[in-house]
Design an enzyme around this catalytic site. Structure first.
Site, PDB file in Angstrom:
ATOM      1  CG  ASP A  64      -1.995  -1.043   1.186  1.00  0.00           C
ATOM      2  OD1 ASP A  64      -2.343  -1.486   0.074  1.00  0.00           O
ATOM      3  OD2 ASP A  64      -2.488  -1.437   2.257  1.00  0.00           O
ATOM      4  CE1 TYR A 125       4.286  -6.189   3.660  1.00  0.00           C
ATOM      5  CE2 TYR A 125       3.535  -8.471   3.637  1.00  0.00           C
ATOM      6  CZ  TYR A 125       3.641  -7.228   3.023  1.00  0.00           C
ATOM      7  OH  TYR A 125       3.115  -7.047   1.765  1.00  0.00           O
TER       8      TYR A 125
END
Length: 285
Positions: A64, A125
């Site tokens: 994003d 992540y």
């Protein structure tokens, strides 16, 4: 669904990193906003002298706006003659053409059956946050969130345990039409470093939209004492978005690594990952 490379083309794997703060995410947009995909495709078109022809990238995970990547993976199919002409100097020419906030570290012929998105078996992540009363180290401010409450990392890890495994993560995802929210969360753990920064490691076979940042938002509420340790698990079981689960800001999030199986298993994984998932015991309709 076939993913065969067209005759006369060769599939290349690209390993990429970027500082996401000035990008509107990975995926190029009709609005013309600056994106990582757009920058790399433009650079590739320029250095290969391909004129108006754009060679589209396929990425392991679309990040994003504002999210960083250290270990992003993409693939592109180039005509064999273009690759043959530019292979020796392509990496260096990309380095000279790309802006400083995005780097391509390697370009190599991909093994048979490789698809950057569908062949991946996990994405890892890291989310970094500090609760230091003085705020964030200025040198880290673009990559670390400041949380203005003391955090109990043990309580956060206790809460994380209930989220591991295969579940429908609808309560932690932004729903997209026709897309499943079933995922297998393989790791969710938090460690406070010597510098006081708390790093959350989040690894799953795949992630739905806003999933990592929503999970971290729930754990922060546990860590600062606003919710008990069993609350994130109850939210997951309820299966609906809870207004108390905040999607934390993107700048603390970095895609660290993408995992792939052995070369001989790539094609099978490519096909398997395209199947729409259901939980064991769920009805078909």
């Amino acid at each position: 669904m076939s993913d065969e490379v067209a005759d006369g083309f060769v599939r290349l794997r690209l390993d990429v990193s970027y500082d996401g703060r000035d990008f509107s995410g990975w995926a190029k947009q009709a609005s013309g906003r600056r994106t990582v995909q757009g920058e790399i495709e433009d650079a590739l078109r320029t250095v290969t002298r391909s004129g108006d022809v754009t060679y589209d990238l396929t990425v392991a995970g679309r990040t994003d706006s504002g999210v960083h990547a250290r270990g992003q993976v993409a693939h592109v199919d180039l005509p064999s003659e273009v690759w043959g002409e530019h292979r020796e100097k392509l990496l260096k020419r990309l380095a000279g053409r790309l802006p400083k906030d995005v780097r391509v570290w390697s370009v190599a012929e991909a093994p048979g059956g490789f698809n950057a998105r569908f062949s991946a078996i996990w994405r890892r992540y890291a989310y970094r946050v500090t609760d230091h009363p003085g705020g964030v180290d200025p040198l880290l401010r673009g990559h670390v969130l400041w949380h203005d409450w003391p955090l109990d990392v043990d309580a956060m890890n206790a809460a994380a345990g209930a989220l591991l495994g295969e579940h429908d993560f609808a309560a932690y995802c932004k729903k997209r039409e026709g897309a499943t929210t079933i995922r297998t969360l393989q790791e969710l753990s938090l460690v406070r470093g010597e510098d006081g920064v708390v790093t959350a490691t989040v690894r799953a076979d795949a992630f739905c939209h806003n999933m990592v940042r929503s999970l971290i938002g729930a754990l922060l509420f546990v860590g600062d004492g606003h919710r008990p340790s069993d609350w994130p698990g109850k939210v997951l079981a309820a299966g609906v978005r809870d207004s108390a689960v905040h999607v934390v800001r993107p700048h603390g999030l970095t895609l660290e690594e993408v995992g792939y199986p052995a070369d001989e298993l790539l094609a099978a994984r490519n096909l398997e990952a395209r199947n729409k998932r259901t939980l064991p015991g769920a009805g078909c309709c």
